[in-house]
Design an enzyme around this catalytic site. Structure first.
Site, PDB file in Angstrom:
ATOM      1  N   GLU A 272     -46.396 -15.620  -8.124  1.00 38.52           N
ATOM      2  CA  GLU A 272     -47.273 -16.039  -9.212  1.00 38.52           C
ATOM      3  C   GLU A 272     -47.491 -14.808 -10.090  1.00 38.52           C
ATOM      4  O   GLU A 272     -47.857 -13.752  -9.580  1.00 38.52           O
ATOM      5  CB  GLU A 272     -48.613 -16.525  -8.636  1.00 38.52           C
ATOM      6  CG  GLU A 272     -49.494 -17.113  -9.707  1.00 38.52           C
ATOM      7  CD  GLU A 272     -50.852 -17.595  -9.195  1.00 38.52           C
ATOM      8  OE1 GLU A 272     -51.070 -17.643  -7.975  1.00 38.52           O
ATOM      9  OE2 GLU A 272     -51.689 -17.902 -10.064  1.00 38.52           O
TER      10      GLU A 272
ATOM     11  N   ARG B 157     -46.847 -13.147   7.449  1.00 39.53           N
ATOM     12  CA  ARG B 157     -46.942 -12.199   6.341  1.00 39.53           C
ATOM     13  C   ARG B 157     -47.108 -10.799   6.897  1.00 39.53           C
ATOM     14  O   ARG B 157     -47.500 -10.595   8.032  1.00 39.53           O
ATOM     15  CB  ARG B 157     -48.041 -12.586   5.374  1.00 39.53           C
ATOM     16  CG  ARG B 157     -49.432 -12.626   5.933  1.00 39.53           C
ATOM     17  CD  ARG B 157     -50.383 -13.358   4.986  1.00 39.53           C
ATOM     18  NE  ARG B 157     -50.543 -12.687   3.711  1.00 39.53           N
ATOM     19  CZ  ARG B 157     -50.361 -13.267   2.518  1.00 39.53           C
ATOM     20  NH1 ARG B 157     -50.013 -14.535   2.451  1.00 39.53           N
ATOM     21  NH2 ARG B 157     -50.541 -12.598   1.426  1.00 39.53           N
TER      22      ARG B 157
ATOM     23  N   LYS C 260     -53.136  -9.483  -3.943  1.00 43.71           N
ATOM     24  CA  LYS C 260     -53.145  -9.173  -5.367  1.00 43.71           C
ATOM     25  C   LYS C 260     -54.554  -9.202  -5.935  1.00 43.71           C
ATOM     26  O   LYS C 260     -54.902  -8.397  -6.785  1.00 43.71           O
ATOM     27  CB  LYS C 260     -52.275 -10.185  -6.122  1.00 43.71           C
ATOM     28  CG  LYS C 260     -50.830  -9.770  -6.217  1.00 43.71           C
ATOM     29  CD  LYS C 260     -50.040 -10.771  -7.021  1.00 43.71           C
ATOM     30  CE  LYS C 260     -49.723 -11.973  -6.183  1.00 43.71           C
ATOM     31  NZ  LYS C 260     -49.044 -13.041  -6.904  1.00 43.71           N
TER      32      LYS C 260
HETATM   33  P1  ATP Z   1     -51.400 -12.419  -2.652  1.00 39.41           P
HETATM   34  O1  ATP Z   1     -52.333 -13.080  -1.684  1.00 39.41           O
HETATM   35  O2  ATP Z   1     -51.200 -10.978  -2.421  1.00 39.41           O
HETATM   36  O3  ATP Z   1     -51.695 -12.733  -4.071  1.00 39.41           O
HETATM   37  P2  ATP Z   1     -49.565 -14.484  -2.717  1.00 39.41           P
HETATM   38  O4  ATP Z   1     -48.936 -15.115  -1.539  1.00 39.41           O
HETATM   39  O5  ATP Z   1     -50.620 -15.250  -3.394  1.00 39.41           O
HETATM   40  O6  ATP Z   1     -50.017 -13.049  -2.300  1.00 39.41           O
HETATM   41  P3  ATP Z   1     -47.407 -14.907  -4.470  1.00 39.41           P
HETATM   42  O7  ATP Z   1     -47.121 -14.287  -5.773  1.00 39.41           O
HETATM   43  O8  ATP Z   1     -47.762 -16.331  -4.434  1.00 39.41           O
HETATM   44  O9  ATP Z   1     -48.535 -14.049  -3.795  1.00 39.41           O
HETATM   45  O10 ATP Z   1     -46.250 -14.585  -3.434  1.00 39.41           O
HETATM   46  C1  ATP Z   1     -44.887 -14.695  -3.690  1.00 39.41           C
HETATM   47  C2  ATP Z   1     -44.166 -14.756  -2.368  1.00 39.41           C
HETATM   48  O11 ATP Z   1     -44.421 -13.577  -1.611  1.00 39.41           O
HETATM   49  C3  ATP Z   1     -44.661 -15.918  -1.544  1.00 39.41           C
HETATM   50  O12 ATP Z   1     -43.540 -16.598  -1.026  1.00 39.41           O
HETATM   51  C4  ATP Z   1     -45.469 -15.293  -0.467  1.00 39.41           C
HETATM   52  O13 ATP Z   1     -45.405 -16.038   0.684  1.00 39.41           O
HETATM   53  C5  ATP Z   1     -44.833 -13.911  -0.320  1.00 39.41           C
HETATM   54  N1  ATP Z   1     -45.815 -12.937   0.161  1.00 39.41           N
HETATM   55  C6  ATP Z   1     -46.991 -12.614  -0.391  1.00 39.41           C
HETATM   56  N2  ATP Z   1     -47.655 -11.732   0.360  1.00 39.41           N
HETATM   57  C7  ATP Z   1     -46.890 -11.491   1.441  1.00 39.41           C
HETATM   58  C8  ATP Z   1     -47.018 -10.665   2.606  1.00 39.41           C
HETATM   59  N3  ATP Z   1     -48.092  -9.913   2.798  1.00 39.41           N
HETATM   60  N4  ATP Z   1     -46.010 -10.669   3.499  1.00 39.41           N
HETATM   61  C9  ATP Z   1     -44.917 -11.407   3.293  1.00 39.41           C
HETATM   62  N5  ATP Z   1     -44.728 -12.212   2.238  1.00 39.41           N
HETATM   63  C10 ATP Z   1     -45.695 -12.252   1.312  1.00 39.41           C
HETATM   64 MG    MG Z   2     -50.207 -17.152  -4.215  1.00 36.92          MG
END
Ligand code: ATP
Ligand code: MG
Length: 559
Positions: A35, A259, A269
């Site tokens: 995102e 994760r 983020k």
């Molecule tokens: P955050 O909570 O940090 O915003 P998010 O999952 O909301 O992370 P996205 O931009 O939606 O962030 O993530 C893009 C991809 O990265 C998704 O497929 C998510 O599952 C993966 N991802 C995010 N954080 C992690 C992590 N700590 N370990 C492994 N994969 C991750």
């Molecule tokens: Mg997300």
């Protein structure tokens, strides 16, 4: 650097099974779906390496898809930063795509579900909806608007789209089962009304799809075979499948993995944005940030991050990795390829009394001590006055102190043997200089009579050395194991107030011509990187990448 062979993991096993059964006609097509509401962090790197790595190894494809369904938080700066970071990690996507590219199709498919009697417009408020939803132990109740006719739903949904209602007035919901044990199947929201300008679609839409409605359908449109996501979406998989079963469209397999969590590290983020916005750090690329741009700015190489991602593996159970393991891999990556030089971080002056005032002794020293292939040499100059590290001199040494102390002989690395004779202090008792004598027979660093000298310290010539600003970093989160990613908004109280230290150092004259982006090992200290933003020809700025001390590696050997 040669990359290690990729370890097998349960995701690859699932793909192998599909290839055997022919479920996707041996096609492998993954996607990385960030995102654009912040910069990528090392957790994302795990997902990038997994998705792109699988595509490479199976001769498949991997898309970069921006999951841009929330216009309030997303913007173009983040889109550009994400692309730069994925490329820096060493991956190229098959297609650059946006969930917003599918808003028309998603709308049509929503209409199709309404016509099938599988979706309805609900007028309950957000608070009421929460009450009706029930809980893990309590079944939900049907909304009073659930039995609207198809015609009425079509009419209301159309009017939601053309902007007749205000934000939050109505939603479109999937008609699931309010008594399902899985809360995600209790009439999940598909669309919400939001009069907001989108960074790509402008004001065309005032209804936006939710993650659950947009994600699987985007996967389907792109012909994705394996939709890899983190564990918290495991309970969403039945909903993912429900939508695609009802639409009868191409149906990818969702696979969840754990994760990445790291000790002493903020990994969301939302929280990283808070650090930036509240000025706790100097930007998304602050070298203390666990963002890919932060690591890049600090001097970590993408090879190290990829190696780390492979080493930690991919599992189905959440765990927290010790940040020292990451530092170990970074060190290992730099060890063979980075030239060595001397830098004095906290200088004190040493005057060699029997070394003539205008004499300059020149030595040629290898940049690479262990790599005989690389024959690059640098010039090091010995003069009457040199700087040594404050901690390398003790007037009153503790037992087993083998560095400079009155009456004891030590080696100035690669230069000569010196013996301290006198300490000069100012009125407040601060050391002004240490006076020494040297053995003129020991030039090059060895005594001609073979006498043993235990201590070797690094040094720089006072007249030839170059001034440099050196930035030393420590964990952003205090080192007391009390931080958890579940920490709320006040996690700022866990910020380490001493995470950055700026020193005025003296570095070897050979580094005067170094350019932004160069890396060095400062001997007996650590790895350093010339800051690409703040360093200039007349003001060198070094970022500490990682210190030399490898506690993690030592622990592993003991095991
Ligand atoms: P955050 O909570 O940090 O915003 P998010 O999952 O909301 O992370 P996205 O931009 O939606 O962030 O993530 C893009 C991809 O990265 C998704 O497929 C998510 O599952 C993966 N991802 C995010 N954080 C992690 C992590 N700590 N370990 C492994 N994969 C991750
Ligand atoms: Mg997300």
């Amino acid at each position: 650097m040669t990359e290690e062979p990729k370890s097998s993991n349960f995701v690859r096993n699932i793909i192998d099974e599909h290839n055997e059964s022919g479920r996707f006609e041996n096609r492998v097509h993954t996607r990385f779906p960030p995102e654009p509401n912040g910069y990528l962090h090392i957790g994302h790197a795990k997902s990038i390496c997994l998705n792109f790595g699988i595509a490479q190894d199976y001769d498949g494809k991997c898309n970069l898809r921006f999951d841009d369904t929330n216009p309030l938080k997303e913007n173009l700066e983040y889109v550009d930063a994400i692309k730069e970071d994925v490329r820096w990690l060493g991956f190229e996507w098959e297609n650059e795509l946006y969930a917003s590219d599918y808003f028309d199709t998603l709308y049509e498919w929503a209409v199709q579900l309404i016509k099938q009697g599988k979706a309805y417009v609900d007028d309950l408020s957000a608070v009421e909806m929460r009450e009706y939803r029930g809980s893990l132990i309590e079944s939900g109740k049907n909304s009073p608007f659930r039995d609207r006719t198809i015609e009425e739903n079509l009419d209301l949904f159309e009017r939601m789209k053309i902007g007749e209602f205000e934000d939050g007035a109505r939603v479109l919901r999937a008609k699931g089962d309010m008594s399902s044990g899985n809360i995600n199947l209790r009439d999940s929201v598909m669309y919400r009304i939001l009069h907001a300008t989108h960074h790509r679609t402008g004001d065309k839409w005032c209804i936006y799809p939710t993650y659950d409605w947009a994600h699987g359908q985007s996967d389907s449109i792109e012909g994705i075979t394996h939709s890899i996501c983190t564990l918290e979406f495991e309970d969403h998989r039945p909903l993912y499948n429900w939508y695609l079963d009802n639409l009868e469209e191409h149906h990818p397999q969702q696979i969840e993995f754990a994760r990445l969590n790291l000790t002493n590290t903020v990994m969301s983020k939302r929280k990283l944005r808070q650090l930036v916005e509240e000025g706790a750090v100097e930007g998304w690329d602050d070298p203390r940030m666990p963002t890919l741009s932060g690591y890049r700015r600090r001097g970590v190489r993408p090879e190290a991050i990829r190696k780390f991602a492979d080493r930690i593996g991919v599992a189905k159970a959440n765990s927290t990795i010790d940040i020292q393991m990451l530092q170990h891999v970074i060190r290992e990556d730099l060890d063979a390829i980075v030239p060595r030089a001397m830098a004095v971080m906290r200088p004190i002056k040493v005057v060699i009394e029997n070394f003539p005032e205008d004499k300059v002794e020149e030595f040629e020293i290898d940049y690479y001590r262990h790599d005989k292939e690389k024959e690059e040499k640098r010039k090091v100059y010995l003069t009457r006055e040199v700087y040594i590290e404050e901690k390398d001199f003790e007037e009153d040494p503790p037992p087993k102190y083998f560095r400079l102390t009155p009456g004891r002989e030590v080696r100035l690395m690669g230069a000569c043997l010196i013996t301290a004779t006198e300490v000069i202090k100012d009125n407040d008792g601060n050391i002004q200089e240490v006076r020494c004598t040297y053995d003129p027979e020991s030039l090059g660093g060895q005594a001609p009579d073979g006498r043993k000298v235990k201590g070797t310290i690094h040094w720089v010539s006072a007249s030839k050395a170059v001034d440099a600003e050196v930035r030393i970093f420590d964990h952003l989160i205090i080192d007391d194991d009390s931080y958890s990613e579940d920490e709320g908004k006040d996690f700022l109280s866990k910020i380490n107030p001493k995470s950055k230290e700026v020193l005025q150092a003296k570095v070897e004259s050979a580094l005067a011509g170094a350019s932004p982006g160069d890396r060095f090992q400062f001997m007996r200290d650590g790895y350093y990187f010339i800051d690409p933003k703040d360093s200039s020809e007349d003001h060198l700025v070094f970022n500490q990448i990682v210190g030399l001390r490898d506690t993690w590696g030592k622990q592993q050997k003991k095991k």
